[in-house]
Scaffold this motif. Sequence first.
Motif, mmCIF file in Angstrom:
data_model
loop_
_atom_site.group_PDB
_atom_site.id
_atom_site.type_symbol
_atom_site.label_atom_id
_atom_site.label_comp_id
_atom_site.label_asym_id
_atom_site.label_seq_id
_atom_site.Cartn_x
_atom_site.Cartn_y
_atom_site.Cartn_z
ATOM 1 N N GLU A 139 19.129 18.952 -17.845
ATOM 2 C CA GLU A 139 19.085 18.048 -18.993
ATOM 3 C C GLU A 139 19.184 16.617 -18.481
ATOM 4 O OE1 GLU A 139 22.097 19.043 -21.806
ATOM 5 O OE2 GLU A 139 21.326 21.069 -22.144
ATOM 6 N N ARG A 147 16.501 11.936 -24.448
ATOM 7 C CA ARG A 147 17.034 13.104 -23.746
ATOM 8 C C ARG A 147 15.942 14.165 -23.685
ATOM 9 N NH1 ARG A 147 23.211 14.042 -26.057
ATOM 10 N NH2 ARG A 147 24.018 11.979 -25.442
ATOM 11 N N ARG A 148 15.769 14.731 -22.498
ATOM 12 C CA ARG A 148 14.743 15.749 -22.325
ATOM 13 C C ARG A 148 15.229 16.803 -21.334
ATOM 14 N NH1 ARG A 148 9.014 12.751 -21.641
ATOM 15 N NH2 ARG A 148 8.391 14.916 -21.237
#
Length: 407
Positions: A139, A147-148
């Motif tokens: 993450e 956020r990815r």
Amino acid sequence: MNHRTILISGASIAGPALAYWLVRHGFEVTVVEKAPALRGGGYPVDIRGTARDVVERMGLLPRLREAHVDTRRLTFVDPDGAVLTTLRPEAVTGGAEGLDLEVRRGDLADSLYGVVGERAEFLFNDSIAALQEHADRVEVTFDSGARRVFDLVIGADGLHSHTRGLVFGPEERFHRYLGYCFAGFTLPNDLGLEHEGVTWNVPGRAATLYAPTPGKPVHGFLTFARDEPPFSAFRDPRAQRDLVASMFTDTRWEIPRMVAAMRDADDLFFDVVSQIHMPAWSAGRVALVGDAAHATSFMSGQGSSVSLVGAYVLAGELATHADHTAAFTAYEKKTRAFVELNQALATAGGAMVAPRTQEQLDARNEALRAPARLPSGELGRDANTALVLPDYGPTTRPYAPGLPQRN
């Protein structure tokens, strides 16, 4: 492959090269770069030996040949500016005349981006703020707040890698200072130099004027030996200029003009000559490539070449192995000896660029009279071809934008 989505931090040389090969192997790639756009300009870099094979497999040779700056001679002068000798660059670098490529860093970056920019996602003006690794993913929180989630993260963000710091710890653990500092900048070409470099020496100091293009400003480099890194000057541009000026108080040759230009330059780049040495280039789902993993220093002359080779091998091993840990292990096993040979060139490079004592300077000048036997040339010839590129299958064919491709 169980690692389809990959985030690369850094869009200079290693990052886009890695992105190209990963895309060719069928991965989904995102590249994040803190700069607002590709960084153009910069001094020329060399592509020789195994790295030339990499760019040939990328289909970039025609474009890079057009960008080739073709340095034809290096001249060394004594403290009063009298010529000691003039020789071909290959005598110093160990390269192959007519085969090596020398291009501006910005031209190389543009060429790499040109073959991958439309096939990978590029996020400019952003960077990684935090990483949280899980058993099956990473993450990522970006400075922008986004956020990815990615399968893997690769740090290709250079000598002072932020990614390395987040995962492996402070740079001081891996930083190896080589005993020199340098300042680089541009200044008017008052000597009318063309396709050449001129280097002036006294013990422990070197001043170089480098003119890759006729009619353009020259690159100036002021390099000096120093036992300890000047930590207090790293974040203080005025202190950097004062330190360099204090080391070059000579009134001979072009030194006063170079120091004045350095003080006024709006493109001054100051740093220490150093390398990165790490016991391992990966941890969990994060790996490093290029200078972030194993910076060779500019005195090796091989930084960009080693980065191109490492990117090719890392992508190939990720395509070959279903498990990322096995891929990272194979990548390091296949490239570490090559990297270490090229890092070792910096020792010979320091002895060539800025001998520290009068005795060493006299020995260097004597060696220049028999360039075929220069230690730096012999070592360079061995190091820059020390790795034979593995063949990772049909996806190593060049990609040409606009042509149908097979993954």
